[in-house]
Each structure stands twice: as structure tokens, then as C-alpha cells.
Motif scaffolding. Structure first.
Motif, PDB file in Angstrom:
ATOM      1  N   TRP A  47       0.853  -1.189   0.000  1.00 18.49           N
ATOM      2  CA  TRP A  47       0.000   0.000   0.000  1.00 18.49           C
ATOM      3  C   TRP A  47       0.888   1.238   0.000  1.00 18.49           C
ATOM      4  CZ3 TRP A  47      -5.301  -0.689   0.060  1.00 18.49           C
ATOM      5  CH2 TRP A  47      -5.763  -1.956   0.411  1.00 18.49           C
ATOM      6  N   SER A  48       0.326   2.358  -0.425  1.00 18.60           N
ATOM      7  CA  SER A  48       1.097   3.599  -0.372  1.00 18.60           C
ATOM      8  C   SER A  48       0.190   4.803  -0.168  1.00 18.60           C
ATOM      9  CB  SER A  48       1.918   3.788  -1.653  1.00 18.60           C
ATOM     10  OG  SER A  48       1.065   3.994  -2.754  1.00 18.60           O
ATOM     11  N   ASN A  49       0.816   5.868   0.314  1.00 19.41           N
ATOM     12  CA  ASN A  49       0.200   7.189   0.343  1.00 19.41           C
ATOM     13  C   ASN A  49       1.201   8.107  -0.353  1.00 19.41           C
ATOM     14  OD1 ASN A  49       2.177   8.047   2.231  1.00 19.41           O
ATOM     15  ND2 ASN A  49       0.891   7.533   3.968  1.00 19.41           N
ATOM     16  N   PRO A  50       0.932   9.386  -0.451  1.00 18.41           N
ATOM     17  CA  PRO A  50       1.886  10.247  -1.171  1.00 18.41           C
ATOM     18  C   PRO A  50       3.284  10.315  -0.541  1.00 18.41           C
ATOM     19  CG  PRO A  50      -0.245  11.318  -1.039  1.00 18.41           C
ATOM     20  CD  PRO A  50      -0.321  10.095  -0.164  1.00 18.41           C
ATOM     21  N   HIS A  51       3.413   9.899   0.720  1.00 16.06           N
ATOM     22  CA  HIS A  51       4.683  10.033   1.413  1.00 16.06           C
ATOM     23  C   HIS A  51       5.496   8.745   1.524  1.00 16.06           C
ATOM     24  CE1 HIS A  51       3.267  14.000   2.510  1.00 16.06           C
ATOM     25  NE2 HIS A  51       2.164  13.440   2.977  1.00 16.06           N
ATOM     26  N   HIS A  52       4.808   7.616   1.691  1.00 26.39           N
ATOM     27  CA  HIS A  52       5.505   6.364   1.956  1.00 26.39           C
ATOM     28  C   HIS A  52       4.805   5.184   1.310  1.00 26.39           C
ATOM     29  CE1 HIS A  52       8.131   8.135   4.979  1.00 26.39           C
ATOM     30  NE2 HIS A  52       7.076   8.696   5.532  1.00 26.39           N
ATOM     31  N   GLY A  53       5.577   4.117   1.163  1.00 26.25           N
ATOM     32  CA  GLY A  53       5.014   2.832   0.792  1.00 26.25           C
ATOM     33  C   GLY A  53       5.060   1.931   2.006  1.00 26.25           C
ATOM     34  N   TYR A  54       4.160   0.958   2.045  1.00 29.00           N
ATOM     35  CA  TYR A  54       4.087   0.045   3.190  1.00 29.00           C
ATOM     36  C   TYR A  54       3.854  -1.375   2.687  1.00 29.00           C
ATOM     37  CZ  TYR A  54       3.193   4.421   5.640  1.00 29.00           C
ATOM     38  OH  TYR A  54       3.294   5.693   6.120  1.00 29.00           O
ATOM     39  N   HIS A  55       4.408  -2.315   3.426  1.00 30.92           N
ATOM     40  CA  HIS A  55       4.107  -3.716   3.185  1.00 30.92           C
ATOM     41  C   HIS A  55       3.434  -4.234   4.446  1.00 30.92           C
ATOM     42  CE1 HIS A  55       5.568  -8.118   2.827  1.00 30.92           C
ATOM     43  NE2 HIS A  55       4.354  -7.982   2.329  1.00 30.92           N
ATOM     44  N   ILE A  56       2.144  -4.555   4.341  1.00 36.07           N
ATOM     45  CA  ILE A  56       1.405  -5.125   5.462  1.00 36.07           C
ATOM     46  C   ILE A  56       1.525  -6.637   5.323  1.00 36.07           C
ATOM     47  CG2 ILE A  56      -0.826  -5.350   6.592  1.00 36.07           C
ATOM     48  CD1 ILE A  56      -1.525  -2.550   5.617  1.00 36.07           C
ATOM     49  N   ALA A  57       2.273  -7.219   6.240  1.00 32.67           N
ATOM     50  CA  ALA A  57       2.613  -8.636   6.144  1.00 32.67           C
ATOM     51  C   ALA A  57       1.806  -9.477   7.127  1.00 32.67           C
ATOM     52  CB  ALA A  57       4.105  -8.820   6.402  1.00 32.67           C
ATOM     53  N   ALA A  58       1.686 -10.750   6.806  1.00 35.63           N
ATOM     54  CA  ALA A  58       0.913 -11.688   7.619  1.00 35.63           C
ATOM     55  C   ALA A  58       1.539 -11.917   8.990  1.00 35.63           C
ATOM     56  CB  ALA A  58       0.769 -13.020   6.882  1.00 35.63           C
ATOM     57  N   ASP A  59       2.800 -11.538   9.159  1.00 36.15           N
ATOM     58  CA  ASP A  59       3.468 -11.733  10.452  1.00 36.15           C
ATOM     59  C   ASP A  59       3.086 -10.665  11.477  1.00 36.15           C
ATOM     60  OD1 ASP A  59       4.864  -9.518   9.525  1.00 36.15           O
ATOM     61  OD2 ASP A  59       6.824 -10.494   9.502  1.00 36.15           O
ATOM     62  N   GLY A  60       2.141  -9.776  11.117  1.00 36.76           N
ATOM     63  CA  GLY A  60       1.691  -8.740  12.042  1.00 36.76           C
ATOM     64  C   GLY A  60       2.574  -7.513  12.055  1.00 36.76           C
ATOM     65  N   ILE A  61       3.424  -7.406  11.052  1.00 37.47           N
ATOM     66  CA  ILE A  61       4.292  -6.234  10.955  1.00 37.47           C
ATOM     67  C   ILE A  61       3.955  -5.455   9.687  1.00 37.47           C
ATOM     68  CG2 ILE A  61       6.675  -5.409  10.779  1.00 37.47           C
ATOM     69  CD1 ILE A  61       7.515  -7.813  12.441  1.00 37.47           C
ATOM     70  N   MET A  62       3.905  -4.138   9.838  1.00 44.87           N
ATOM     71  CA  MET A  62       3.700  -3.231   8.716  1.00 44.87           C
ATOM     72  C   MET A  62       5.042  -2.547   8.485  1.00 44.87           C
ATOM     73  SD  MET A  62       0.845  -0.255   8.494  1.00 44.87           S
ATOM     74  CE  MET A  62       0.815   0.988   7.234  1.00 44.87           C
ATOM     75  N   TYR A  63       5.702  -2.926   7.405  1.00 41.23           N
ATOM     76  CA  TYR A  63       7.037  -2.428   7.080  1.00 41.23           C
ATOM     77  C   TYR A  63       6.937  -1.164   6.246  1.00 41.23           C
ATOM     78  CZ  TYR A  63       8.389  -7.191   8.348  1.00 41.23           C
ATOM     79  OH  TYR A  63       8.569  -8.382   9.007  1.00 41.23           O
TER      80      TYR A  63
END
Length: 114
Positions: free
Chosen positions: A36-52
Motif C-alpha cells: 500500500w502507499s500514500n503520497p509520502h511512503h510505501g508500506y508492506h502489510i505482512a501476515a506476520d503482524g508487521i507493517m514495514y
């Protein structure tokens, strides 16, 4: 004519109820997985409960996430889910009626290229 209008209104209400229907926590979690992304950052929402925070290769920032009782928890703070579709995720900040975050789904290649 009144009957047709009433049927049309009822049909519209059923479609709206289905589209905005309640998903289980497991369904919400599954739908959130990915990039996922917003204008400022990208994110990886992972099944391990961590949003990188992306790019993962150079970023050390990460958050713990979960879903409980239909709310999105980010670092133990519950956020109200406003919208969750295949392409858009909007959540409201705790104790706020106007502070929202909007994320748009992308691919790994778009958000976290090697």
C-alpha cells in the motif's frame, strides 16, 4: 408507480448493505495483506503482524498491526476502518472525526522495488 419506486429503493438499500457489510476480523486481515502507499511512503502489510515502511531494504521503520472487533490496530492504537476495498484503505485516527489516512494498493514492484 409507487410500488416500482419502493422496490427500487429497497434494492438499492440491499446493495448498499452488501457493499458496506461487516467483514470478520479474519477477512479484514486477509484483505489488508500486501503493498500500500500514500503520497509520502510505501508500506508492506505482512501476515506476520508487521507493517514495514518501504523500501524495506533501506528502512528500519516498522509497526505492529492487527485487527480486533473490526478495528485496525497500529502499534496498539485502534483505528476505525472507514473504507476497505481491493484498492483503497481509509482509516480514522483514534479520537478523531476528521483525521484520516488513505492508502492505495500497489504492487511490490511499484512500492518496494529491489
Amino acid at each position: 408507480m409507487k410500488t416500482n419506486l419502493l422496490l427500487l429503493c429497497l434494492a438499492g438499500m440491499n446493495i448498499a448493505a452488501f457493499a458496506g457489510g461487516k467483514m470478520s476480523d479474519a477477512e479484514i486481515k486477509q484483505k489488508l495483506l500486501g503493498y500500500w502507499s500514500n503520497p509520502h511512503h510505501g508500506y508492506h502489510i505482512a501476515a506476520d503482524g508487521i507493517m514495514y515502511v518501504c523500501p524495506q531494504k533501506s528502512s528500519t521503520t516498522k509497526y505492529h498491526w492487527s485487527v480486533k472487533d473490526g478495528k485496525f490496530y497500529l502499534s496498539d492504537q485502534g483505528h476505525t476502518i472507514v473504507t476497505l476495498t481491493d484498492k483503497k484503505f481509509v482509516y480514522r485516527e483514534p479520537a478523531s472525526s476528521t483525521g484520516t489516512a488513505t492508502l492505495i494498493r500497489g504492487t511490490k514492484e511499484e512500492i518496494d522495488p529491489d
